[in-house]
Design a protein around this motif. Structure first.
Motif, PDB file in Angstrom:
ATOM      1  N   TYR A   1      45.248  80.278  24.010  1.00 18.64           N
ATOM      2  CA  TYR A   1      45.437  79.105  23.162  1.00 18.64           C
ATOM      3  C   TYR A   1      46.115  79.488  21.848  1.00 18.64           C
ATOM      4  O   TYR A   1      45.869  80.566  21.301  1.00 18.64           O
ATOM      5  CB  TYR A   1      44.097  78.435  22.855  1.00 18.64           C
ATOM      6  N   VAL A   2      46.948  78.582  21.369  1.00 22.18           N
ATOM      7  CA  VAL A   2      47.522  78.679  20.029  1.00 22.18           C
ATOM      8  C   VAL A   2      47.009  77.470  19.260  1.00 22.18           C
ATOM      9  O   VAL A   2      47.231  76.319  19.666  1.00 22.18           O
ATOM     10  CB  VAL A   2      49.063  78.667  20.050  1.00 22.18           C
ATOM     11  N   ALA A   3      46.303  77.701  18.163  1.00 22.39           N
ATOM     12  CA  ALA A   3      45.722  76.612  17.372  1.00 22.39           C
ATOM     13  C   ALA A   3      46.484  76.445  16.055  1.00 22.39           C
ATOM     14  O   ALA A   3      46.772  77.429  15.375  1.00 22.39           O
ATOM     15  CB  ALA A   3      44.250  76.890  17.090  1.00 22.39           C
ATOM     16  N   THR A   4      46.812  75.205  15.742  1.00 24.44           N
ATOM     17  CA  THR A   4      47.465  74.904  14.463  1.00 24.44           C
ATOM     18  C   THR A   4      46.533  74.041  13.618  1.00 24.44           C
ATOM     19  O   THR A   4      45.639  73.375  14.136  1.00 24.44           O
ATOM     20  CB  THR A   4      48.802  74.161  14.665  1.00 24.44           C
ATOM     21  N   GLY A   5      46.777  74.035  12.307  1.00 23.94           N
ATOM     22  CA  GLY A   5      45.876  73.347  11.381  1.00 23.94           C
ATOM     23  C   GLY A   5      46.248  71.914  11.072  1.00 23.94           C
ATOM     24  O   GLY A   5      45.793  71.377  10.058  1.00 23.94           O
ATOM     25  N   HIS A   6      47.050  71.264  11.918  1.00 27.41           N
ATOM     26  CA  HIS A   6      47.421  69.870  11.657  1.00 27.41           C
ATOM     27  C   HIS A   6      46.174  68.987  11.546  1.00 27.41           C
ATOM     28  O   HIS A   6      45.341  68.989  12.441  1.00 27.41           O
ATOM     29  CB  HIS A   6      48.319  69.341  12.776  1.00 27.41           C
ATOM     30  N   HIS A   7      46.091  68.227  10.459  1.00 25.73           N
ATOM     31  CA  HIS A   7      44.921  67.378  10.228  1.00 25.73           C
ATOM     32  C   HIS A   7      45.316  65.904  10.280  1.00 25.73           C
ATOM     33  O   HIS A   7      46.469  65.567  10.603  1.00 25.73           O
ATOM     34  CB  HIS A   7      44.258  67.723   8.894  1.00 25.73           C
ATOM     35  N   SER A   8      44.379  65.017   9.960  1.00 24.51           N
ATOM     36  CA  SER A   8      44.638  63.581  10.089  1.00 24.51           C
ATOM     37  C   SER A   8      45.760  63.112   9.161  1.00 24.51           C
ATOM     38  O   SER A   8      46.499  62.180   9.490  1.00 24.51           O
ATOM     39  CB  SER A   8      43.357  62.774   9.812  1.00 24.51           C
ATOM     40  N   GLY A   9      45.900  63.759   8.002  1.00 25.29           N
ATOM     41  CA  GLY A   9      46.991  63.407   7.098  1.00 25.29           C
ATOM     42  C   GLY A   9      48.344  63.731   7.710  1.00 25.29           C
ATOM     43  O   GLY A   9      49.307  62.965   7.576  1.00 25.29           O
ATOM     44  N   ASP A  10      48.434  64.882   8.391  1.00 30.88           N
ATOM     45  CA  ASP A  10      49.672  65.242   9.082  1.00 30.88           C
ATOM     46  C   ASP A  10      49.968  64.257  10.212  1.00 30.88           C
ATOM     47  O   ASP A  10      51.123  63.898  10.453  1.00 30.88           O
ATOM     48  CB  ASP A  10      49.563  66.655   9.663  1.00 30.88           C
ATOM     49  N   GLN A  11      48.908  63.837  10.909  1.00 30.89           N
ATOM     50  CA  GLN A  11      49.088  62.857  11.983  1.00 30.89           C
ATOM     51  C   GLN A  11      49.625  61.537  11.428  1.00 30.89           C
ATOM     52  O   GLN A  11      50.529  60.923  12.001  1.00 30.89           O
ATOM     53  CB  GLN A  11      47.760  62.628  12.703  1.00 30.89           C
ATOM     54  N   LEU A  12      49.055  61.121  10.302  1.00 28.41           N
ATOM     55  CA  LEU A  12      49.504  59.887   9.660  1.00 28.41           C
ATOM     56  C   LEU A  12      50.980  59.991   9.281  1.00 28.41           C
ATOM     57  O   LEU A  12      51.767  59.069   9.535  1.00 28.41           O
ATOM     58  CB  LEU A  12      48.660  59.613   8.419  1.00 28.41           C
ATOM     59  N   GLU A  13      51.368  61.109   8.675  1.00 24.87           N
ATOM     60  CA  GLU A  13      52.761  61.296   8.275  1.00 24.87           C
ATOM     61  C   GLU A  13      53.689  61.273   9.486  1.00 24.87           C
ATOM     62  O   GLU A  13      54.779  60.670   9.445  1.00 24.87           O
ATOM     63  CB  GLU A  13      52.916  62.632   7.542  1.00 24.87           C
ATOM     64  N   THR A  14      53.268  61.915  10.572  1.00 23.58           N
ATOM     65  CA  THR A  14      54.091  61.965  11.784  1.00 23.58           C
ATOM     66  C   THR A  14      54.292  60.572  12.363  1.00 23.58           C
ATOM     67  O   THR A  14      55.407  60.200  12.755  1.00 23.58           O
ATOM     68  CB  THR A  14      53.426  62.872  12.840  1.00 23.58           C
ATOM     69  N   MET A  15      53.218  59.786  12.400  1.00 26.96           N
ATOM     70  CA  MET A  15      53.316  58.431  12.950  1.00 26.96           C
ATOM     71  C   MET A  15      54.133  57.524  12.029  1.00 26.96           C
ATOM     72  O   MET A  15      54.900  56.671  12.499  1.00 26.96           O
ATOM     73  CB  MET A  15      51.916  57.872  13.202  1.00 26.96           C
ATOM     74  N   LEU A  16      54.000  57.709  10.711  1.00 24.16           N
ATOM     75  CA  LEU A  16      54.799  56.932   9.764  1.00 24.16           C
ATOM     76  C   LEU A  16      56.279  57.304   9.861  1.00 24.16           C
ATOM     77  O   LEU A  16      57.157  56.432   9.784  1.00 24.16           O
ATOM     78  CB  LEU A  16      54.303  57.166   8.333  1.00 24.16           C
ATOM     79  N   MET A  17      56.556  58.598  10.038  1.00 26.79           N
ATOM     80  CA  MET A  17      57.939  59.046  10.210  1.00 26.79           C
ATOM     81  C   MET A  17      58.562  58.377  11.421  1.00 26.79           C
ATOM     82  O   MET A  17      59.701  57.902  11.384  1.00 26.79           O
ATOM     83  CB  MET A  17      57.972  60.575  10.377  1.00 26.79           C
ATOM     84  N   ALA A  18      57.800  58.346  12.525  1.00 31.06           N
ATOM     85  CA  ALA A  18      58.293  57.726  13.760  1.00 31.06           C
ATOM     86  C   ALA A  18      58.522  56.231  13.541  1.00 31.06           C
ATOM     87  O   ALA A  18      59.514  55.666  14.006  1.00 31.06           O
ATOM     88  CB  ALA A  18      57.298  57.958  14.888  1.00 31.06           C
ATOM     89  N   LEU A  19      57.610  55.606  12.799  1.00 29.04           N
ATOM     90  CA  LEU A  19      57.715  54.168  12.540  1.00 29.04           C
ATOM     91  C   LEU A  19      58.964  53.851  11.718  1.00 29.04           C
ATOM     92  O   LEU A  19      59.690  52.884  12.001  1.00 29.04           O
ATOM     93  CB  LEU A  19      56.456  53.692  11.806  1.00 29.04           C
ATOM     94  N   THR A  20      59.247  54.662  10.701  1.00 29.61           N
ATOM     95  CA  THR A  20      60.381  54.389   9.818  1.00 29.61           C
ATOM     96  C   THR A  20      61.721  54.607  10.504  1.00 29.61           C
ATOM     97  O   THR A  20      62.737  54.052  10.072  1.00 29.61           O
ATOM     98  CB  THR A  20      60.330  55.260   8.547  1.00 29.61           C
ATOM     99  N   ARG A  21      61.762  55.431  11.544  1.00 34.82           N
ATOM    100  CA  ARG A  21      63.031  55.626  12.250  1.00 34.82           C
ATOM    101  C   ARG A  21      63.139  54.762  13.504  1.00 34.82           C
ATOM    102  O   ARG A  21      64.069  54.923  14.299  1.00 34.82           O
ATOM    103  CB  ARG A  21      63.251  57.097  12.595  1.00 34.82           C
ATOM    104  N   GLY A  22      62.179  53.843  13.687  1.00 32.77           N
ATOM    105  CA  GLY A  22      62.247  52.911  14.807  1.00 32.77           C
ATOM    106  C   GLY A  22      62.009  53.562  16.146  1.00 32.77           C
ATOM    107  O   GLY A  22      62.644  53.198  17.147  1.00 32.77           O
ATOM    108  N   ALA A  23      61.087  54.519  16.204  1.00 35.33           N
ATOM    109  CA  ALA A  23      60.821  55.241  17.451  1.00 35.33           C
ATOM    110  C   ALA A  23      60.119  54.357  18.471  1.00 35.33           C
ATOM    111  O   ALA A  23      59.496  53.348  18.136  1.00 35.33           O
ATOM    112  CB  ALA A  23      59.967  56.475  17.161  1.00 35.33           C
ATOM    113  N   GLY A  24      60.216  54.746  19.724  1.00 37.96           N
ATOM    114  CA  GLY A  24      59.508  54.061  20.795  1.00 37.96           C
ATOM    115  C   GLY A  24      58.103  54.606  20.944  1.00 37.96           C
ATOM    116  O   GLY A  24      57.599  55.336  20.073  1.00 37.96           O
ATOM    117  N   LEU A  25      57.468  54.279  22.079  1.00 39.72           N
ATOM    118  CA  LEU A  25      56.084  54.705  22.302  1.00 39.72           C
ATOM    119  C   LEU A  25      55.907  56.210  22.203  1.00 39.72           C
ATOM    120  O   LEU A  25      54.950  56.696  21.605  1.00 39.72           O
ATOM    121  CB  LEU A  25      55.617  54.232  23.687  1.00 39.72           C
ATOM    122  N   ALA A  26      56.828  56.952  22.805  1.00 42.77           N
ATOM    123  CA  ALA A  26      56.696  58.415  22.832  1.00 42.77           C
ATOM    124  C   ALA A  26      56.645  58.996  21.424  1.00 42.77           C
ATOM    125  O   ALA A  26      55.922  59.967  21.166  1.00 42.77           O
ATOM    126  CB  ALA A  26      57.847  59.031  23.627  1.00 42.77           C
ATOM    127  N   GLY A  27      57.414  58.400  20.489  1.00 42.07           N
ATOM    128  CA  GLY A  27      57.409  58.881  19.117  1.00 42.07           C
ATOM    129  C   GLY A  27      56.201  58.416  18.338  1.00 42.07           C
ATOM    130  O   GLY A  27      55.614  59.166  17.554  1.00 42.07           O
TER     131      GLY A  27
END
Length: 339
Positions: A127-153
């Motif tokens: 296993y490779v573990a990374t420290g991504h937390h809920s704030g990183d998840q929020l940023e990733t989903m917001l990034m996808a939202l602002t660029r008009g991503a589909g479900l996968a994004g």
């Protein structure tokens, strides 16, 4: 002395790690894990947490990208080395070269994961573990939202996925927030390193982190809410993907081209039609697949769903899409062949 909140957060990280590495039936020594560490609060909190699991085989890996000054990189390595020595965790240092002619963040991420996969294999870590937390998840989903991503994004970061060579990438910290990571570090007496690139508000992610995310991050239970939303979106994406594959299986593939009857797609949703077009284009050439977004797919989808039977031609990022004789024919465009 470790504070109550810090201990609860540390225990939660360990619980999530165990859940992602086989569940309660697996002994900790049978979960060999490589922790990707930068010296920042999130990855350091993860390492501190997993190092507390008695008998667990934990290895740390520092990946230098060469994107910052030599002094900053050296200070990061010194901080990480010191932390690993205190924890009794072996550390591997690796430096990579990032292609600056491509999307810098994407290129750095790909090279980093490739290096982590190789180190994990060499260290016998599954296993490779990374420290991504809920704030990183929020940023990733917001990034996808602002660029008009589909479900996968919009799905954001998944808790676990395959890296290759029998190694899985896991993210045990997604249920914790930035404050929890800092509390774990503070309780251990470790001062996390700060990445100055996060202060550059000309970068969209940095701007979202500094301006937008703080307003939303105060939502109680944000981590679990994001996890639920991400899981529901993954389920929806899986339904779409299954339908797309069923339709793609009915396409006719010939040397240099692929075709499918228009009638198969006329009654499908735009999401499914777009997915079919992208998948069929990839059977001819996977190059440029990440550029075939909705901006390019929308007029083709509209023509297919119109049912007017008119002949049309479209360019799909180097691919020619020809709607003719009740069929959709996709092949490399003449320009792409010359290139």
């Amino acid at each position: 002395m470790e504070g109550g909140e810090a201990k609860r957060s540390r225990d939660e990280a360990v619980r999530a790690w165990r859940e992602l590495t086989g569940g309660p039936e697996v002994r900790d020594h049978a979960r060999p894990t490589l922790v990707a560490i930068s010296g920042g609060a999130d990855s350091s909190a993860l390492l501190i947490s997993l190092a507390s699991a008695e008998g667990a085989k934990i290895v740390a890996a520092y990946i230098g990208h060469g994107l910052r000054s030599a002094d900053e990189d050296r200070a990061d390595v010194e901080a990480v080395t010191s932390l690993c020595e205190r924890l009794g965790v072996p550390m591997i240092e690796r430096h990579i070269r990032v292609d600056r002619s491509e999307n810098l963040e994407s290129s750095a991420r790909e090279e980093r994961y490739r290096a982590l996969e190789q180190i994990a294999v060499s260290q016998g870590c599954r296993y490779v573990a990374t420290g991504h937390h809920s704030g990183d998840q929020l940023e990733t989903m917001l990034m996808a939202l602002t660029r008009g991503a589909g479900l996968a994004g919009l799905v954001g970061m998944v808790p676990s996925r395959d890296l290759g060579q029998g190694v899985r990438l896991i993210r045990p910290m997604l249920g914790l927030d930035r404050v929890a990571c800092e509390q774990i570090c503070n309780a251990y007496g470790y001062g996390p390193r700060h990445d100055p690139t996060n202060d550059d508000l000309s970068r969209r992610r940095a701007w979202l982190r500094a301006v937008v995310a703080p307003i939303i991050e105060n939502t109680p239970g944000l981590g679990s809410r994001l996890s639920t939303t991400s899981r529901l979106l993954r389920d929806a994406q899986e339904v779409v993907a299954m339908r797309v594959e069923a339709l793609v299986d009915r396409a006719e593939v010939s040397p240099g081209s692929v075709s499918i009857p228009v009638g198969l797609l006329e009654g499908e949703t735009g999401l499914v039609v777009g997915g079919v077009l992208r998948r069929l284009a990839c059977t001819i050439s996977p190059e440029g697949s990440d550029q075939r977004g909705w901006k390019h797919l929308r007029p083709i989808i509209a023509a297919i769903q119109s049912g007017d039977g008119l002949e049309r031609r479209f360019d799909l990022c180097g691919m020619s899409v020809h709607v003719v004789d009740k069929h959709i024919v996709i092949r490399r465009s003449p320009i792409a062949k010359e290139l």
